[in-house]
Design a protein around this motif. Sequence first.
Motif, PDB file in Angstrom:
ATOM      1  N   ASP A  93      -9.993 -41.158  -2.670  1.00  0.00           N
ATOM      2  CA  ASP A  93     -10.355 -42.441  -3.296  1.00  0.00           C
ATOM      3  C   ASP A  93     -11.696 -42.335  -4.017  1.00  0.00           C
ATOM      4  N   ASP A  95     -14.044 -44.593  -3.937  1.00  0.00           N
ATOM      5  CA  ASP A  95     -15.093 -45.439  -3.364  1.00  0.00           C
ATOM      6  C   ASP A  95     -15.967 -44.749  -2.317  1.00  0.00           C
ATOM      7  N   GLN A  97     -15.192 -43.660   0.514  1.00  0.00           N
ATOM      8  CA  GLN A  97     -14.857 -43.914   1.919  1.00  0.00           C
ATOM      9  C   GLN A  97     -14.409 -42.605   2.557  1.00  0.00           C
ATOM     10  N   ARG A 200     -17.243 -48.582   2.109  1.00  0.00           N
ATOM     11  CA  ARG A 200     -17.088 -48.502   0.664  1.00  0.00           C
ATOM     12  C   ARG A 200     -18.461 -48.378   0.008  1.00  0.00           C
TER      13      ARG A 200
HETATM   14 MG    MG Z   1     -11.303 -47.808  -0.147  1.00  0.00          MG
END
Ligand code: MG
Length: 315
Positions: A93, A95, A97, A200
């Motif tokens: 991802d 973000d 994370q 995030r």
């Molecule tokens: Mg995420």
Amino acid sequence: MKLSLVVPCYNEESNVRLFHDAAANVFDNEGYDYEMVFVNDGSKDSTLAKLKELHNESDKNIRIVSFSRNFGKEAAMYAGIQHAKGEYICLIDADLQQRPEVVAYMVKRLEENPELDCVAAFQEQRIEDKTLSFFKASFYRLINSVSSTTFVQGASDFRTFRRNVAQAVLSLGESHRFSKGLLSWVGFNTEYIPYEVQERASGESKWSFVKLFKYAVEGIMAFSTAPLSIPLFLGAGLSAVSVLYLIVRAICCALSLYDSFDRGTLLVFLALLIGGVQLICIGIVGQYLAKTYEQGKNRPIYLAREIIEPKEKQE
Ligand code: MG
Ligand code: UDP
């Protein structure tokens, strides 16, 4: 090319540079031959502009696939895998994370063990709402009980695999995609490693409860036909109850015992109940029919408006 990082991005303007820098920090230091395949999934913010900035600044390793609209994360991952050139492909991802350091470990595991095809991460502990955790755990229990494909509790899309797995995933052209299931369905030797999901970096999750619920229904429908058997069981149960009811009434009449039920009310209740159950059953069949219809149209999984190759590939 050794490693392709496939990064689906939907409204991630504040994260793409952070992600790029964090990943570059890990892989430049380790001297990897790698690329980043960013898929701009119809973002409404300046994600694409930010990605182009990164592409202009970088010397070579950025590829951008930009969709004509938002097709969803599943389509973005498909497009990313399709355009990835690496020997190893990682779904991650934008973000932050999921830490790029974990990807380096995944690649190390694949290099150490030629028999291994995929290293997938699963969350041991979820940092999320207790109710959401409960629903997710219930979903895994349910889908594992109705599907012959195994779904690993807490597994995410965060994983690194070899080209053979990528090819297998791409060969499945279904339009309603549920990657967790598809990646399990294709088989291959997979190692699951625990990882700690981070907060995030910025922005908000794109998954509301309703979106997650719909996604869970997609998953069950894509990997199980068990709901199609529900009408059969409901119908059988209801028929048994009605026959039993008839017998009890007959006995009561024979013994001259009159119950205090108003028959009119009872009839309306039964008519409504049976009508309702029939509608539910037709609804379930309709859901599958809708999916078959969608698939029958054979539409492409995504449409790209623009594809930007890494600099060295341009003329
Ligand atoms: Mg995420
Ligand atoms: N994403 C996407 N298309 C969408 C929704 C999300 O490409 O329609 C991307 C998003 O930009 C992020 C990843 O999928 O890189 C995971 O999304 P998010 O962080 O919202 O999900 P969560 O981590 O909360 O499960």
